[in-house]
Design a protein around this motif. Structure first.
Motif, PDB file in Angstrom:
ATOM      1  N   SER A  91     -77.718 -16.446 -57.174  1.00 54.32           N
ATOM      2  CA  SER A  91     -78.825 -16.537 -56.909  1.00 54.32           C
ATOM      3  C   SER A  91     -79.346 -17.871 -57.029  1.00 54.32           C
ATOM      4  O   SER A  91     -80.131 -18.582 -56.291  1.00 54.32           O
ATOM      5  CB  SER A  91     -80.018 -15.696 -57.635  1.00 54.32           C
ATOM      6  OG  SER A  91     -79.765 -16.115 -59.239  1.00 54.32           O
ATOM      7  N   ILE A 101     -77.937 -19.631 -54.020  1.00 58.86           N
ATOM      8  CA  ILE A 101     -78.816 -19.612 -52.637  1.00 58.86           C
ATOM      9  C   ILE A 101     -80.137 -20.383 -52.734  1.00 58.86           C
ATOM     10  O   ILE A 101     -80.565 -20.879 -51.643  1.00 58.86           O
ATOM     11  CB  ILE A 101     -79.106 -17.955 -52.330  1.00 58.86           C
ATOM     12  CG1 ILE A 101     -77.934 -17.232 -52.199  1.00 58.86           C
ATOM     13  CG2 ILE A 101     -80.287 -17.691 -51.475  1.00 58.86           C
ATOM     14  CD1 ILE A 101     -78.024 -15.643 -52.198  1.00 58.86           C
ATOM     15  N   LEU A 102     -80.632 -20.525 -53.947  1.00 57.80           N
ATOM     16  CA  LEU A 102     -81.907 -21.205 -54.249  1.00 57.80           C
ATOM     17  C   LEU A 102     -81.597 -22.856 -53.985  1.00 57.80           C
ATOM     18  O   LEU A 102     -82.332 -23.303 -53.068  1.00 57.80           O
ATOM     19  CB  LEU A 102     -82.483 -21.220 -55.709  1.00 57.80           C
ATOM     20  CG  LEU A 102     -83.672 -21.853 -55.962  1.00 57.80           C
ATOM     21  CD1 LEU A 102     -84.657 -21.330 -54.998  1.00 57.80           C
ATOM     22  CD2 LEU A 102     -83.996 -21.739 -57.393  1.00 57.80           C
ATOM     23  N   GLN A 103     -80.415 -23.375 -54.372  1.00 56.86           N
ATOM     24  CA  GLN A 103     -80.103 -24.628 -54.190  1.00 56.86           C
ATOM     25  C   GLN A 103     -79.863 -25.001 -52.979  1.00 56.86           C
ATOM     26  O   GLN A 103     -80.367 -25.968 -52.276  1.00 56.86           O
ATOM     27  CB  GLN A 103     -78.970 -25.034 -54.990  1.00 56.86           C
ATOM     28  CG  GLN A 103     -79.153 -25.122 -56.638  1.00 56.86           C
ATOM     29  CD  GLN A 103     -80.020 -26.275 -56.991  1.00 56.86           C
ATOM     30  OE1 GLN A 103     -80.289 -27.290 -56.050  1.00 56.86           O
ATOM     31  NE2 GLN A 103     -80.353 -26.343 -58.194  1.00 56.86           N
ATOM     32  N   LEU A 104     -79.006 -24.056 -52.257  1.00 53.35           N
ATOM     33  CA  LEU A 104     -78.849 -24.248 -50.757  1.00 53.35           C
ATOM     34  C   LEU A 104     -80.090 -24.176 -49.808  1.00 53.35           C
ATOM     35  O   LEU A 104     -80.278 -24.879 -48.698  1.00 53.35           O
ATOM     36  CB  LEU A 104     -77.709 -23.214 -50.349  1.00 53.35           C
ATOM     37  CG  LEU A 104     -76.216 -23.697 -50.682  1.00 53.35           C
ATOM     38  CD1 LEU A 104     -75.193 -22.619 -50.182  1.00 53.35           C
ATOM     39  CD2 LEU A 104     -75.997 -25.155 -50.306  1.00 53.35           C
ATOM     40  N   SER A 105     -81.013 -23.309 -50.208  1.00 55.30           N
ATOM     41  CA  SER A 105     -82.300 -23.362 -49.595  1.00 55.30           C
ATOM     42  C   SER A 105     -83.099 -24.347 -49.639  1.00 55.30           C
ATOM     43  O   SER A 105     -83.691 -24.891 -48.606  1.00 55.30           O
ATOM     44  CB  SER A 105     -82.830 -21.987 -49.797  1.00 55.30           C
ATOM     45  OG  SER A 105     -82.248 -20.682 -49.660  1.00 55.30           O
ATOM     46  N   LEU A 106     -83.207 -24.835 -50.649  1.00 53.70           N
ATOM     47  CA  LEU A 106     -84.026 -25.910 -51.085  1.00 53.70           C
ATOM     48  C   LEU A 106     -83.239 -27.142 -50.597  1.00 53.70           C
ATOM     49  O   LEU A 106     -83.924 -28.166 -49.888  1.00 53.70           O
ATOM     50  CB  LEU A 106     -83.780 -26.382 -52.779  1.00 53.70           C
ATOM     51  CG  LEU A 106     -84.639 -27.773 -53.209  1.00 53.70           C
ATOM     52  CD1 LEU A 106     -86.204 -27.428 -52.622  1.00 53.70           C
ATOM     53  CD2 LEU A 106     -84.475 -27.807 -54.436  1.00 53.70           C
ATOM     54  N   SER A 107     -81.898 -27.438 -50.423  1.00 54.64           N
ATOM     55  CA  SER A 107     -81.377 -28.459 -49.567  1.00 54.64           C
ATOM     56  C   SER A 107     -81.458 -28.243 -48.132  1.00 54.64           C
ATOM     57  O   SER A 107     -81.908 -29.257 -47.507  1.00 54.64           O
ATOM     58  CB  SER A 107     -79.658 -28.309 -49.858  1.00 54.64           C
ATOM     59  OG  SER A 107     -79.171 -29.393 -49.297  1.00 54.64           O
ATOM     60  N   ALA A 108     -81.510 -27.188 -47.609  1.00 51.64           N
ATOM     61  CA  ALA A 108     -81.801 -27.034 -46.249  1.00 51.64           C
ATOM     62  C   ALA A 108     -83.194 -27.435 -45.971  1.00 51.64           C
ATOM     63  O   ALA A 108     -83.548 -28.054 -44.677  1.00 51.64           O
ATOM     64  CB  ALA A 108     -81.431 -25.466 -45.801  1.00 51.64           C
ATOM     65  N   ALA A 109     -83.956 -26.944 -46.758  1.00 54.72           N
ATOM     66  CA  ALA A 109     -85.709 -27.366 -46.488  1.00 54.72           C
ATOM     67  C   ALA A 109     -85.745 -28.642 -46.442  1.00 54.72           C
ATOM     68  O   ALA A 109     -86.519 -29.273 -45.504  1.00 54.72           O
ATOM     69  CB  ALA A 109     -86.435 -26.638 -47.481  1.00 54.72           C
TER      70      ALA A 109
END
Length: 141
Positions: free
Chosen positions: A41, A44-52
């Motif tokens: 989790s 996923i949170l870190q990669l989502s933040l990075s993508a955003a």
């Protein structure tokens, strides 16, 4: 200006491709490293933040490129400063990694190609033809 605009679009494309390669394809992947340290989790949170963040910065870069194409000199100056800054950060990163000559692999082009494109945009925007474009495109006011 068309060259600079197309290079700006190409830069965004290269940034996203490089992000995907480094996050999911080139071993050790960023996802695997994050999963080992943060759990699934957290990764996923870190990669989502990075993508955003990447999407927001890419959008700002494209808006700046469009404003530059419309003749706004301040956007041209922002792109020149961004190009110079990226070039400095790239050389700093390369010097910290031994200029990448020890390990020639796919991480080099995926990491440095966007920076080289951004530096090329800055060079194009410094050419005399570019300065003439912005002198002629000054808005009447």
């Amino acid at each position: 200006m068309e060259i600079a605009l197309r290079a700006a679009i190409g830069t965004v494309f290269l940034e996203f491709v490089g992000w995907v390669l480094n996050a999911f394809v080139i071993p050790p992947t960023g996802f695997d490293q994050l999963r080992d340290h943060e759990g699934l989790s957290g990764a996923i949170l870190q990669l989502s933040l990075s993508a955003a963040v990447l999407a927001v910065l890419a959008g700002a870069w494209l808006l700046c490129a469009v404003w530059m194409r419309r003749g706004h000199n301040w956007a041209r100056l922002v792109m020149i400063v961004a190009g110079a800054g990226n070039l400095l950060f790239m050389f700093n990163d390369m010097s910290m990694n031994g200029f990448g000559l020890a390990a020639l692999d796919w991480s080099l082009p995926s990491s440095y190609a966007p920076d080289i494109f951004i530096a090329a945009i800055a060079v194009v925007l410094l050419l005399p033809a570019s300065r003439a474009y912005f002198s002629a495109a000054k808005p009447a006011g």
